[in-house]
Design an enzyme around this catalytic site. Sequence first.
Site, PDB file in Angstrom:
ATOM      1  N   PHE A 136      -1.576  15.644   4.686  1.00  0.00           N
ATOM      2  CA  PHE A 136      -2.161  15.189   3.349  1.00  0.00           C
ATOM      3  C   PHE A 136      -0.588  15.433   2.571  1.00  0.00           C
ATOM      4  O   PHE A 136       0.140  16.425   2.646  1.00  0.00           O
ATOM      5  CB  PHE A 136      -3.106  15.819   2.360  1.00  0.00           C
ATOM      6  CG  PHE A 136      -3.708  15.211   1.957  1.00  0.00           C
ATOM      7  CD1 PHE A 136      -4.627  14.026   2.726  1.00  0.00           C
ATOM      8  CD2 PHE A 136      -3.155  15.037  -0.017  1.00  0.00           C
ATOM      9  CE1 PHE A 136      -5.235  13.306   1.275  1.00  0.00           C
ATOM     10  CE2 PHE A 136      -3.882  14.769  -0.468  1.00  0.00           C
ATOM     11  CZ  PHE A 136      -4.431  13.229  -1.170  1.00  0.00           C
ATOM     12  N   GLU A 146       0.664  -1.468  -0.249  1.00  0.00           N
ATOM     13  CA  GLU A 146       0.220  -0.028  -0.362  1.00  0.00           C
ATOM     14  C   GLU A 146       0.945   1.323  -0.386  1.00  0.00           C
ATOM     15  O   GLU A 146       1.614   1.521   0.589  1.00  0.00           O
ATOM     16  CB  GLU A 146      -0.867  -0.132   1.482  1.00  0.00           C
ATOM     17  CG  GLU A 146      -2.095  -0.376   1.047  1.00  0.00           C
ATOM     18  CD  GLU A 146      -2.873   0.690   0.306  1.00  0.00           C
ATOM     19  OE1 GLU A 146      -2.611   1.290  -0.488  1.00  0.00           O
ATOM     20  OE2 GLU A 146      -4.431   0.460   0.915  1.00  0.00           O
ATOM     21  N   ASP A 147       0.304   2.731  -0.557  1.00  0.00           N
ATOM     22  CA  ASP A 147       0.571   3.660  -0.833  1.00  0.00           C
ATOM     23  C   ASP A 147       0.959   4.015   1.030  1.00  0.00           C
ATOM     24  O   ASP A 147       1.854   4.129   1.486  1.00  0.00           O
ATOM     25  CB  ASP A 147       0.308   4.207  -1.890  1.00  0.00           C
ATOM     26  CG  ASP A 147      -1.115   4.681  -1.115  1.00  0.00           C
ATOM     27  OD1 ASP A 147      -1.644   4.184  -0.570  1.00  0.00           O
ATOM     28  OD2 ASP A 147      -1.770   5.293  -2.402  1.00  0.00           O
ATOM     29  N   ASP A 155      -4.612   4.938   5.975  1.00  0.00           N
ATOM     30  CA  ASP A 155      -4.888   6.271   7.261  1.00  0.00           C
ATOM     31  C   ASP A 155      -5.439   5.221   7.423  1.00  0.00           C
ATOM     32  O   ASP A 155      -5.660   4.712   8.690  1.00  0.00           O
ATOM     33  CB  ASP A 155      -5.578   7.349   5.942  1.00  0.00           C
ATOM     34  CG  ASP A 155      -6.361   8.009   6.831  1.00  0.00           C
ATOM     35  OD1 ASP A 155      -4.879   9.274   7.147  1.00  0.00           O
ATOM     36  OD2 ASP A 155      -7.558   8.576   6.724  1.00  0.00           O
ATOM     37  N   THR A 156      -7.252   5.364   7.722  1.00  0.00           N
ATOM     38  CA  THR A 156      -8.588   5.263   8.370  1.00  0.00           C
ATOM     39  C   THR A 156      -8.096   3.389   9.047  1.00  0.00           C
ATOM     40  O   THR A 156      -8.210   2.640   9.537  1.00  0.00           O
ATOM     41  CB  THR A 156      -9.535   5.007   8.699  1.00  0.00           C
ATOM     42  OG1 THR A 156      -9.874   4.591   7.355  1.00  0.00           O
ATOM     43  CG2 THR A 156      -9.943   6.989   7.964  1.00  0.00           C
ATOM     44  N   GLY A 157      -7.915   2.977   7.309  1.00  0.00           N
ATOM     45  CA  GLY A 157      -7.515   1.271   7.906  1.00  0.00           C
ATOM     46  C   GLY A 157      -8.701   0.220   7.290  1.00  0.00           C
ATOM     47  O   GLY A 157      -8.922  -0.140   6.931  1.00  0.00           O
ATOM     48  N   THR A 217     -10.500   0.669   4.311  1.00  0.00           N
ATOM     49  CA  THR A 217     -10.878  -0.539   2.887  1.00  0.00           C
ATOM     50  C   THR A 217      -9.854  -1.857   2.880  1.00  0.00           C
ATOM     51  O   THR A 217     -10.118  -2.495   2.209  1.00  0.00           O
ATOM     52  CB  THR A 217      -9.630   1.021   1.822  1.00  0.00           C
ATOM     53  OG1 THR A 217      -9.917   2.291   2.431  1.00  0.00           O
ATOM     54  CG2 THR A 217      -9.953   0.523   0.524  1.00  0.00           C
ATOM     55  N   LEU A 218      -8.283  -1.241   3.864  1.00  0.00           N
ATOM     56  CA  LEU A 218      -7.671  -2.501   3.108  1.00  0.00           C
ATOM     57  C   LEU A 218      -8.395  -3.391   4.982  1.00  0.00           C
ATOM     58  O   LEU A 218      -8.059  -4.946   4.478  1.00  0.00           O
ATOM     59  CB  LEU A 218      -6.011  -1.917   4.385  1.00  0.00           C
ATOM     60  CG  LEU A 218      -5.415  -3.007   3.870  1.00  0.00           C
ATOM     61  CD1 LEU A 218      -5.229  -3.178   2.274  1.00  0.00           C
ATOM     62  CD2 LEU A 218      -4.287  -2.283   4.675  1.00  0.00           C
ATOM     63  N   ARG A 246       1.354  12.426  -9.138  1.00  0.00           N
ATOM     64  CA  ARG A 246       1.665  11.065  -9.056  1.00  0.00           C
ATOM     65  C   ARG A 246       3.441  11.157  -9.461  1.00  0.00           C
ATOM     66  O   ARG A 246       3.635  10.435  -8.775  1.00  0.00           O
ATOM     67  CB  ARG A 246       0.554   9.793  -9.577  1.00  0.00           C
ATOM     68  CG  ARG A 246      -0.286   9.486  -9.324  1.00  0.00           C
ATOM     69  CD  ARG A 246      -1.586   8.383  -9.535  1.00  0.00           C
ATOM     70  NE  ARG A 246      -2.297   8.237  -9.852  1.00  0.00           N
ATOM     71  CZ  ARG A 246      -3.392   8.324  -8.602  1.00  0.00           C
ATOM     72  NH1 ARG A 246      -2.397   7.694  -7.178  1.00  0.00           N
ATOM     73  NH2 ARG A 246      -4.367   8.544  -8.569  1.00  0.00           N
TER      74      ARG A 246
HETATM   75  P1  IMP Z   1      -8.233   3.991   4.480  1.00  0.00           P
HETATM   76  O1  IMP Z   1      -6.792   3.670   4.839  1.00  0.00           O
HETATM   77  O2  IMP Z   1      -9.141   2.848   3.654  1.00  0.00           O
HETATM   78  O3  IMP Z   1      -8.707   5.161   4.622  1.00  0.00           O
HETATM   79  O4  IMP Z   1      -7.595   4.490   3.031  1.00  0.00           O
HETATM   80  C1  IMP Z   1      -6.241   5.038   2.431  1.00  0.00           C
HETATM   81  C2  IMP Z   1      -5.931   5.474   1.291  1.00  0.00           C
HETATM   82  O5  IMP Z   1      -6.357   6.785   0.828  1.00  0.00           O
HETATM   83  C3  IMP Z   1      -5.145   4.995   0.490  1.00  0.00           C
HETATM   84  O6  IMP Z   1      -4.351   4.176   0.312  1.00  0.00           O
HETATM   85  C4  IMP Z   1      -4.839   6.207  -0.423  1.00  0.00           C
HETATM   86  O7  IMP Z   1      -5.152   5.763  -1.753  1.00  0.00           O
HETATM   87  C5  IMP Z   1      -5.950   7.568  -0.207  1.00  0.00           C
HETATM   88  N1  IMP Z   1      -4.863   8.422   0.526  1.00  0.00           N
HETATM   89  C6  IMP Z   1      -5.067   8.718   2.620  1.00  0.00           C
HETATM   90  N2  IMP Z   1      -4.100   9.692   2.813  1.00  0.00           N
HETATM   91  C7  IMP Z   1      -3.731  10.086   1.866  1.00  0.00           C
HETATM   92  C8  IMP Z   1      -2.283  11.051   1.446  1.00  0.00           C
HETATM   93  O8  IMP Z   1      -2.447  12.008   2.411  1.00  0.00           O
HETATM   94  N3  IMP Z   1      -2.974  11.441  -0.086  1.00  0.00           N
HETATM   95  C9  IMP Z   1      -3.013  10.713  -1.067  1.00  0.00           C
HETATM   96  N4  IMP Z   1      -3.751   9.901  -0.695  1.00  0.00           N
HETATM   97  C10 IMP Z   1      -4.225   9.222   0.722  1.00  0.00           C
HETATM   98 MG    MG Z   2      -4.454   2.995  -1.907  1.00  0.00          MG
END
Ligand code: IMP
Ligand code: MG
Length: 177
Positions: free
Chosen positions: A152, A99-100, A103-105, A107-108, A165
């Site tokens: 961000f 993963e890049d 954040d909240t986790g 999606t994963l 990107r």
């Molecule tokens: P989460 O963990 O489900 O909340 O979502 C994480 C996803 O949101 C990452 O895989 C990114 O694609 C996107 N994302 C969250 N924070 C950033 C940021 O600071 N820059 C760009 N994309 C972000």
């Molecule tokens: Mg991502």
Amino acid sequence: MKMDPLGEVYLSAKEIQGRVKELGKMISAAYRDKELVLLGILKGSFVFMADLIRYIEIPHSLDFMSISSYEGVEGSPEAVKILKDLDESITGKNVLIVEDIIDTGLTLGYLIRHLEARNPESIRICTLLDRSIRRIVPLPIDFTGFDIPDVFVVGYGMDYRQLYRNLPSLHLCDVRV
Ligand code: IMP
Ligand code: MG
């Protein structure tokens, strides 16, 4: 006049490369003599993935998935949709999700539950960035590049409205602009 949201460098290309090289070595040691599949989550992880595999010294295969984010829908797992599924079976294999940023986790967390149903030997997580302060769904992360505060960032595969990107360094980005 439209303002440029792109801010200063947060992590330089050189700092990123140094850490990605270390991650590659750790992953090589952890999966020696195992059947390893790196699973990149599109689109954000593709630059990290491309660099990481060149620092991994053991045989491995690659696959990619694309999932829609749950944007605007508060934590509803139904809102995560698989837009592109795996090409190969992961049954009996050791899957390392790449993963890049986590954040909240949400999606994963959803994705891992979904992948577990396919009976892989193991599922572990490698993320370049961990914004752990924002975590809602607890996730065990095995390989982390950098822990970051609530800022961000864009570049090195990560976008703001699909832009930036291509930048080799990570930059702060003002999403209010
Ligand atoms: P989460 O963990 O489900 O909340 O979502 C994480 C996803 O949101 C990452 O895989 C990114 O694609 C996107 N994302 C969250 N924070 C950033 C940021 O600071 N820059 C760009 N994309 C972000
Ligand atoms: Mg991502």
